[in-house]
Design a protein around this motif. Structure first.
Motif, short mmCIF file in Angstrom:
data_model
loop_
_atom_site.label_atom_id
_atom_site.label_comp_id
_atom_site.label_asym_id
_atom_site.label_seq_id
_atom_site.Cartn_x
_atom_site.Cartn_y
_atom_site.Cartn_z
N MET A 1 -5.09 5.01 6.98
CA MET A 1 -5.59 3.89 7.77
C MET A 1 -4.91 3.80 9.14
SD MET A 1 -6.42 1.04 4.93
CE MET A 1 -7.55 0.27 6.06
N GLU A 2 -4.02 4.76 9.40
CA GLU A 2 -3.29 4.82 10.66
C GLU A 2 -2.50 3.53 10.93
OE1 GLU A 2 -6.07 6.00 13.70
OE2 GLU A 2 -6.45 7.93 12.71
N LEU A 3 -1.82 3.07 9.87
CA LEU A 3 -0.96 1.88 9.96
C LEU A 3 0.49 2.30 9.81
CD1 LEU A 3 -3.00 -0.57 7.69
CD2 LEU A 3 -2.90 -0.57 10.19
N ASP A 4 1.33 1.79 10.67
CA ASP A 4 2.76 2.08 10.58
C ASP A 4 3.51 1.02 9.78
OD1 ASP A 4 2.60 4.39 12.18
OD2 ASP A 4 2.67 3.18 14.01
N PHE B 1 3.21 -4.22 6.16
CA PHE B 1 2.87 -5.63 6.09
C PHE B 1 1.52 -5.93 6.76
CE2 PHE B 1 7.35 -5.87 5.11
CZ PHE B 1 7.38 -6.85 4.13
N GLU B 2 0.91 -4.93 7.40
CA GLU B 2 -0.37 -5.13 8.07
C GLU B 2 -1.56 -5.12 7.11
OE1 GLU B 2 -1.15 -3.06 11.83
OE2 GLU B 2 0.92 -2.35 11.71
N LEU B 3 -1.37 -4.65 5.90
CA LEU B 3 -2.49 -4.49 4.97
C LEU B 3 -2.29 -5.38 3.75
CD1 LEU B 3 -5.11 -2.88 4.59
CD2 LEU B 3 -3.76 -1.15 3.39
N THR B 4 -3.18 -6.38 3.61
CA THR B 4 -3.09 -7.31 2.48
C THR B 4 -4.02 -6.93 1.33
OG1 THR B 4 -4.71 -8.78 3.53
CG2 THR B 4 -2.36 -9.27 3.89
N ALA C 1 0.86 -1.19 0.00
CA ALA C 1 0.00 0.00 0.00
C ALA C 1 0.89 1.23 0.00
CB ALA C 1 -0.90 -0.01 1.23
N SER C 2 0.39 2.30 -0.59
CA SER C 2 1.15 3.56 -0.63
C SER C 2 1.25 4.15 0.77
CB SER C 2 0.47 4.56 -1.56
OG SER C 2 -0.74 5.01 -0.96
N ALA C 3 2.20 5.04 0.94
CA ALA C 3 2.37 5.73 2.22
C ALA C 3 1.11 6.50 2.59
CB ALA C 3 3.58 6.67 2.15
N ASP C 4 0.43 7.09 1.60
CA ASP C 4 -0.80 7.83 1.87
C ASP C 4 -1.91 6.91 2.39
OD1 ASP C 4 0.30 10.27 1.15
OD2 ASP C 4 -0.48 10.19 -0.90
N ILE C 5 -2.05 5.74 1.79
CA ILE C 5 -3.05 4.78 2.26
C ILE C 5 -2.74 4.34 3.68
CG2 ILE C 5 -3.93 2.42 1.95
CD1 ILE C 5 -3.75 2.90 -1.09
N LEU C 6 -1.49 4.01 3.94
CA LEU C 6 -1.11 3.58 5.28
C LEU C 6 -1.38 4.69 6.30
CD1 LEU C 6 2.21 1.72 4.47
CD2 LEU C 6 0.00 0.68 5.05
#
Length: 135
Positions: A55-58, A61-64, A47-52
């Motif tokens: 979604m407040e993900l650091d 690897f948390e987003l499949t 996922a792109s940095a903007d998507i992460l």
């Protein structure tokens, strides 16, 4: 290191992931399959940095997978982009290795979950749909 007489095994490519995802989509039953025209499928490494950030993900690897767009039944707005399903190859491959779940089953699970958002399904409904398309 490969065994003697066996070719080396490489991680599945984006095209191979896409093929498995399209096969999962093709197994959707008629009431769902009829409403997938215009839904785009993308396979990306992460996922792109903007998507992460959104979604407040650091950890990338948390987003499949991710669904973007309006659910069926929501009123379209001028300027809406087409609905999309994004699959993220590297996180999928990590989950595949960590869990031992067959790759086609893992991709089916993620695709059904993301497509479920297109239909506005609950998590329970997504599990029922997944059972309908599982190999």
């Amino acid at each position: 290191m490969s065994s003697i007489g066996q070719p080396p095994r490489f991680a599945p490519t984006r095209d191979e992931i896409e093929t498995l995802a399209l096969a999962a989509l093709n197994r959707l039953p008629a009431p769902f399959a009829e409403h997938l025209d215009g839904v785009l499928l993308f396979v990306e490494e992460f996922a792109s940095a903007d998507i992460l950030k959104d979604m407040e993900l650091d950890d990338p690897f948390e987003l499949t997978g991710l669904y973007s767009g309006r659910s069926i039944g929501q009123e379209a707005q001028t300027g809406d982009l087409p609905p999309t399903v994004h699959l993220f190859r590297r996180p999928l491959l990590d989950e595949w290795v960590e869990t031992g779940v067959p790759l086609d089953a893992l991709i089916t699970h993620v695709v059904v979950h993301e497509i479920g958002h297109h239909f506005g399904l609950s998590d329970i409904d997504m599990h029922v749909l997944e059972d309908m398309v599982t190999l």
